[in-house]
Design a protein around this motif. Sequence first.
Motif, PDB file in Angstrom:
ATOM      1  N   HIS A 193      62.283 -31.603  76.566  1.00 16.38           N
ATOM      2  CA  HIS A 193      62.062 -30.935  77.855  1.00 16.38           C
ATOM      3  C   HIS A 193      62.882 -29.644  77.937  1.00 16.38           C
TER       4      HIS A 193
ATOM      5  N   GLN B 247      61.004 -42.175  79.354  1.00 16.28           N
ATOM      6  CA  GLN B 247      60.216 -41.404  80.315  1.00 16.28           C
ATOM      7  C   GLN B 247      61.076 -40.428  81.122  1.00 16.28           C
ATOM      8  N   ASP B 248      62.166 -40.936  81.704  1.00 21.70           N
ATOM      9  CA  ASP B 248      62.970 -40.125  82.635  1.00 21.70           C
ATOM     10  C   ASP B 248      64.280 -39.615  82.036  1.00 21.70           C
TER      11      ASP B 248
ATOM     12  N   LEU C 248      61.668 -46.685  80.595  1.00 26.45           N
ATOM     13  CA  LEU C 248      62.146 -45.735  81.611  1.00 26.45           C
ATOM     14  C   LEU C 248      63.051 -44.677  81.000  1.00 26.45           C
TER      15      LEU C 248
ATOM     16  N   THR D  11      70.222 -36.162  77.877  1.00 29.86           N
ATOM     17  CA  THR D  11      69.975 -36.071  79.322  1.00 29.86           C
ATOM     18  C   THR D  11      71.102 -35.297  80.015  1.00 29.86           C
TER      19      THR D  11
ATOM     20  N   CYS E 243      68.031 -44.618  83.287  1.00 27.99           N
ATOM     21  CA  CYS E 243      67.493 -45.830  83.917  1.00 27.99           C
ATOM     22  C   CYS E 243      68.649 -46.562  84.587  1.00 27.99           C
TER      23      CYS E 243
ATOM     24  N   PRO F  99      66.469 -35.873  86.196  1.00 20.82           N
ATOM     25  CA  PRO F  99      65.294 -36.548  85.634  1.00 20.82           C
ATOM     26  C   PRO F  99      64.538 -35.640  84.668  1.00 20.82           C
ATOM     27  N   ARG F 100      64.077 -36.232  83.586  1.00 19.59           N
ATOM     28  CA  ARG F 100      63.251 -35.554  82.571  1.00 19.59           C
ATOM     29  C   ARG F 100      63.886 -34.266  82.044  1.00 19.59           C
TER      30      ARG F 100
END
Length: 305
Positions: free
Chosen positions: A164, A24-25, A21, A189, A28, A158-159
């Motif tokens: 990104h 991915q994101d 997770l 993040t 978590c 998220p993401r």
Amino acid sequence: MNARSAPARFDRARSSATAFLLEQDGFCLARDLAAPSVRRVAAELDRHFDDTPFCAGDFYGERTKRFGRLLVRSPSMCELVMNPVILTVAQQILGPHCDAIQLNVTQAIEIHPGALAQFPHRDQDMWPGADNAYEFLINVIWPLTPFTEDNGATLLWPRSHGGHDVEPEAAAVASVSDPGDAIIFLGSTLHGAGANLSNTTRRAIVVGYSLGWLKPYENPWLAYPPEIARDFPRGLAELAGYHQHRPNLGNFEGQCPSVLLQDDRPERLGAVDALRPDQAAALADFVAHQLLGASPPLAGPVSHP
Ligand SMILES: O=C(O)CCC(=O)C(=O)O
């Protein structure tokens, strides 16, 4: 610290799901991971919140309180820092990019009613070399009081991590959670504490793990000098700076700084190579050629004093 130092019993499936997770994101929420330890830490730190003055500056926030060195302030902190699920995840994500991971920080954060939302940021921007090609850091926020939509629960985008876009595509998510849960997010993040619109304070602690060759946010040798760290379990002392990151990084008199935790340290120490296996092999080849009278191959860099 390396995977070998982690306690043998841990929930492997949970670690794998958490790492998945996270990748991915970018974050978590691990529910009910260490509720008894968090209860103990909350009680042990209670008076420290009362005794600590408010922060200064708009980043920390003037309606917030922070203090570090939690391993000297709370005997139960070790249980959270050494949580086997968290350590396994940190090792999985950071391990490929360093010889050993390290403790980046332990910090308590209290957000009082009236606090504004914190400036959204990526923690690994504190290191100029971080271009988000890989992660430099993993942070774990352990709520000590319930986190709600309106009391300053950490906001996470998220993401918004890794490769990104700098501008996140999705809206922020409030990490609504309870004591015992762990909010885990990557160094790249985008996140920040939410505004506290309620009439109660929000308390949490942050435990960060980073690549072992970085300068940590909290100076570990001042936070935990040898007379303190000598009482730590070995794995914790290693995480808190009493470990040489191969090759030869963070040494004391050319030796592993854990020598300072021994009772019978000699007056004078001789420097001892601490090399990765690939470096040791290249060096052995270089030396062997010279001993045989042949011209040595050009070896890669080993270490620079
Ligand atoms: O307390 C929080 O929710 C987040 C704090 C944070 O991100 C920071 O201070 O860097």
